[in-house]
Structures are given as structure tokens and as C-alpha cells.
Design an enzyme around this catalytic site. Structure first.
Site, PDB file in Angstrom:
ATOM      1  CB  THR A  10      -0.956  -0.096   1.218  1.00  0.00           C
ATOM      2  OG1 THR A  10      -0.025  -0.141   2.527  1.00  0.00           O
ATOM      3  CG2 THR A  10      -2.070  -1.049   1.114  1.00  0.00           C
ATOM      4  CG  LEU A  57       6.566  -5.645   8.093  1.00  0.00           C
ATOM      5  CD1 LEU A  57       7.502  -4.400   8.478  1.00  0.00           C
ATOM      6  CD2 LEU A  57       7.199  -6.607   7.298  1.00  0.00           C
ATOM      7  CD  GLN A  81       9.262   5.294  10.685  1.00  0.00           C
ATOM      8  OE1 GLN A  81       8.757   6.034   9.883  1.00  0.00           O
ATOM      9  NE2 GLN A  81      10.240   5.631  11.107  1.00  0.00           N
ATOM     10  CB  SER A 123      17.789   2.882   2.692  1.00  0.00           C
ATOM     11  OG  SER A 123      17.878   4.227   2.650  1.00  0.00           O
ATOM     12  CD  GLU A 125      18.920   8.612   5.271  1.00  0.00           C
ATOM     13  OE1 GLU A 125      19.080   8.986   6.394  1.00  0.00           O
ATOM     14  OE2 GLU A 125      19.154   9.449   4.366  1.00  0.00           O
ATOM     15  CE1 TYR A 147      13.964   3.648   6.709  1.00  0.00           C
ATOM     16  CE2 TYR A 147      15.829   4.578   6.054  1.00  0.00           C
ATOM     17  CZ  TYR A 147      14.713   3.983   5.798  1.00  0.00           C
ATOM     18  OH  TYR A 147      14.647   3.644   4.533  1.00  0.00           O
ATOM     19  NE  ARG A 189       1.942  14.382  -3.410  1.00  0.00           N
ATOM     20  CZ  ARG A 189       1.013  13.647  -2.855  1.00  0.00           C
ATOM     21  NH1 ARG A 189       1.106  12.728  -2.017  1.00  0.00           N
ATOM     22  NH2 ARG A 189      -0.244  13.919  -3.076  1.00  0.00           N
TER      23      ARG A 189
END
Ligand code: NDP
Ligand code: GDR
Length: 328
Positions: A10, A57, A81, A123, A125, A147, A189
């Protein structure tokens, strides 16, 4: 007919990947967690073509059941997340969802269908306070947020399952990728939505954090193709996916505001609330391995991407506002 299980379907990437796999004739299974309000916005067009499986998850039993029901040839583990800024106020939830849950998913595959091919959403990151530029597959990691730290765990556990259990497990080290389906809190965004609202007279300022951060921004629709290509190779491996260009948040503002004939400096206000405790100053990826070995290429460039996002937000905000005016 090939069968694919997607977690995070989603979200932004999951929705583009689902469309791409359906167009290739796959039977697509989507893991969906229970939420108080169902959220199908990104998958509206293909919702009825997806076989939905309830799961979370953090719940290994539900993941084992998801693999059993879907009996997949390919598993794309995209759920997480995913918002860096939220990982400081929620470090433990981020650790559970973005790090440990990768092991849950790998275990479910190992126990039920070890021959399935596995993709892990790693990622840029992980490079954080970068040790070299541009960043490539061999660049050491130096994460700068809870993260980023969690993604390093997810990356290495994927490599470890490949090496320990001979699983076909790949990790895609994807640099930032965006689209009109990007969550509203992410910077591209936030800017495209903000520009649309300001242009339509619904908002008068845009509160931002660090404008000097540099990112390598691509289009999500191009990046999901790379995920699929990784799972079509003879051998599992890890790949950097990026554009090879870097732009500042300030440049992003310039492109987005000037596209609708406005000067960003008249609307942008710096707000410490959006400045992070530790920043990733510069990301720039070298994806030559993916270009050579996967034959991957990107179609949408930076300016085209931002203008596409502004166009879509103008359309959406205008329609929402018209509907509101009609009702009131
Ligand atoms: P999104 O935030 O748009 O999507 C995250 C997805 O994870 C959503 O479908 C969400 O479901 C799902 N999810 C979250 N928690 C759970 C849970 N407990 N159980 C089941 N599903 C859950 O992320 P993106 O599409 O942008 O990114 C996809 C993946 O790629 C993420 O792992 C992200 O960290 C990683 N990534 C993204 C990059 C990018 O630039 N977009 C770059 C590099 C890596 P729900 O809709 O219910 O919230
Ligand atoms: P990022 O994306 O942290 O790179 O992670 P984000 O768009 O949130 O931030 C990019 C850069 O913009 C700066 N910034 C702001 N960011 C936000 N969100 N809001 C602001 O107001 C703002 N002002 C300046 C940030 O400080 C940062 O430097 C994304 C996510 O998709 C991750 O899941 C993914 O792993 C990485 O990209 C690659």
C-alpha cells in the site's frame, strides 16, 4: 504464471511494483496490516487484481501463513517504518519494523519456501555521513539515524541468509525515489503539495528544515523495475540504484516554485521543527554495476519528476477544493 508476494504494497513503491508485476502477468499477493481506516489510495487502480493477505511485519505467524498461502516465486520485502525523521521519536518501533522484521520475513521464507527469491529494500541512508563520493556497493556504511541503523541490520541479515542458507536473497541499495504517490511528509511531496496549495491561494507559507541537504532523487516507477531485474539474474547480489546526480533541497524549491511562476524565497520559512538531530548532508550514487549487469536505466530526470509531482498535486488539490466548495 509467476507468483509474487509484496509486503508494503500500500506504500509508494509497493503500488508501482504491483502494477509492474501485474503487467508482466504475475499473480500478485499483497500483505496488508489491520488499520482503523483502510488505506488503498495508492493501489486504487489494481486493488481488485491483488490477492490480499492479512498480516503484520512484527507477527511471524502471520508472515509464515502469508508465504504458505501465496507460495511465491518471488518475495519483495518493502514494508518498514520508512520516514527518517520519525525514527528519532520512535527508535524502538523503527528497530522492530525496519530491522528485526526483516529477519521475520526471511525466517518465514526459509521455513516455508526457501527456494523463493527474496528482495530486501535497503537504503542509501546506510551511507549516512558518507565515507566516499559517489557511494557504491563497496562504500562502508555510517548511518546517521535510528532508521539508517535499522536498515544496516536489514541489509546484513539479508546477506547473511544468502551466505548461511544459500537463499536467493538480494539487497537493493536504493537512493531516494519519489512520485505523486510519495507520502506527504517526505520533502519532495511536501514541496509539490505546498506549491499547489500556495498557487491555488489555500496556503501562504511553507515551513521547511535544512535547505542545503543534497539528495540523489529519481522516479519510483523506474526504481521498481530494478527490484524485479535483481531477482531475474542467475546469481543473487546487491546493487546500488540511483541517478548519479545530486540536487539540494533549495534547488528542489526553485524548480517547483518557478514551474508555477512563483519565487520560493517569498514563501519558505525555516522552522527548527524540521531540522534533524543528525543530518545526512550529501548522497550521490554510482549505479554503474546495475547498469552493466542488470541493463537497468532510468527514464525520468529530476526536473521532469518534480514538475510531474507539482502537476498531479495541482490537479488533486483543485479537485478536493472544488468538492469542498460544492458541499459547503
Ligand atoms: P512507504 O512508507 O510509502 O510504505 C511503507 C509500507 O510499509 C506501507 O505499505 C505500510 O503499510 C507498510 N508497513 C508499515 N508497517 C507495517 C507493518 N507493521 N506490517 C505490515 N506492513 C507495514 O515506503 P516506500 O514505498 O517509499 O518505501 C518502500 C521500502 O523501501 C521501505 O522499506 C523504505 O524504507 C525503503 N526505501 C525507500 C526509499 C525511497 O526513496 N522511497 C529509498 C530506499 C529505501 P500502511 O500503508 O498500512 O502504512
Ligand atoms: P530522506 O527523505 O530522509 O532522505 O529519506 P526526506 O524527503 O524526508 O528528506 C530529504 C532531505 O530533505 C531535508 N529537509 C526536509 N525533509 C522533510 N521531510 N521535511 C522538511 O520540511 C525538510 N526540510 C529539509 C531533510 O533534512 C533531508 O536531508 C528517504 C526515505 O524514503 C527513506 O525511507 C529512504 O531510505 C531514503 O529516502 C533513501
Amino acid at each position: 504464471m509467476k507468483r509474487a508476494l509484496i509486503t508494503g504494497i500500500t506504500g509508494q513503491d509497493g503500488s508501482y511494483l504491483a502494477e509492474f508485476l501485474l503487467s508482466k502477468g504475475y499473480k500478485v499477493f499483497g500483505l496488508r496490516r489491520r488499520t482503523s481506516t483502510p488505506n488503498y489510495e495508492n493501489v486504487q487502480q489494481v486493488k481488485d487484481k491483488i490477492t490480499w493477505i492479512s498480516g503484520d511485519l512484527t507477527d511471524l505467524a502471520s508472515l509464515i501463513e502469508a508465504v504458505r498461502i501465496s507460495d511465491p516465486d518471488e518475495v519483495y520485502n518493502l514494508a518498514a517504518q520508512s520516514f527518517v525523521a520519525a525514527s528519532w521519536p520512535q527508535p524502538l518501533a523503527t528497530g522492530h519494523l525496519t530491522a528485526i522484521s526483516v529477519t521475520n520475513m526471511l525466517e518465514a521464507v526459509r521455513i516455508v519456501k526457501p527456494s523463493a527469491r527474496f528482495y530486501q529494500a535497503s537504503s542509501s541512508e546506510m551511507f549516512g555521513k558518507v565515507v566516499e563520493t559517489p557511494q557504491r556497493e563497496t562504500t562502508p556504511f555510517y548511518p546517521r539515524s535510528p532508521y539508517g541503523v535499522a536498515k544496516v541490520y536489514g541489509h546484513w541479515i539479508t546477506v547473511n541468509y544468502r551466505e548461511s542458507f544459500n537463499m536467493f536473497a538480494c539487497s537493493g541499495i536504493l537512493f531516494n525515489h519519489e512520485s505523486p504517490r510519495r507520502g506527504l511528509e517526505f520533502v519532495t511531496r511536501k514541496v509539490s503539495d505546498g506549491v499547489a496549495r500556495i498557487k491555488l491561494g489555500l496556503k501562504h507559507e511553507l515551513r521547511m528544515g535544512n535547505l542545503e541537504a543534497l539528495r540523489d532523487w529519481g522516479f519510483a516507477g523506474d526504481y521498481v523495475k530494478a527490484m524485479w531485474l535483481m531477482l531475474q539474474q542467475e546469481e543473487p547480489d546487491d546493487y546500488v540504484i540511483s541517478t548519479g546526480e545530486t540536487h539540494s533541497v533549495r534547488e528542489l524549491l526553485e524548480v517547483a516554485f518557478s514551474y508555477v511562476g512563483l519565487d520560493y524565497q517569498q514563501y519558505v520559512v525555516i522552522d527548527p521543527e524540521f531540522v534533524r538531530p543528525a543530518e545526512v548532508d550529501l548522497l550521490l550514487g554510482d549505479c554503474s554495476k546495475a547498469k552493466e549487469k542488470l541493463g537497468w536505466k532510468l527514464d525520468v530526470g529530476f526536473k521532469q519528476l518534480i514538475e510531474m509531482m507539482v502537476d498531479e498535486d495541482l490537479k488533486r488539490v483543485r479537485a478536493e477544493n472544488n468538492a469542498f466548495l460544492l458541499v459547503n
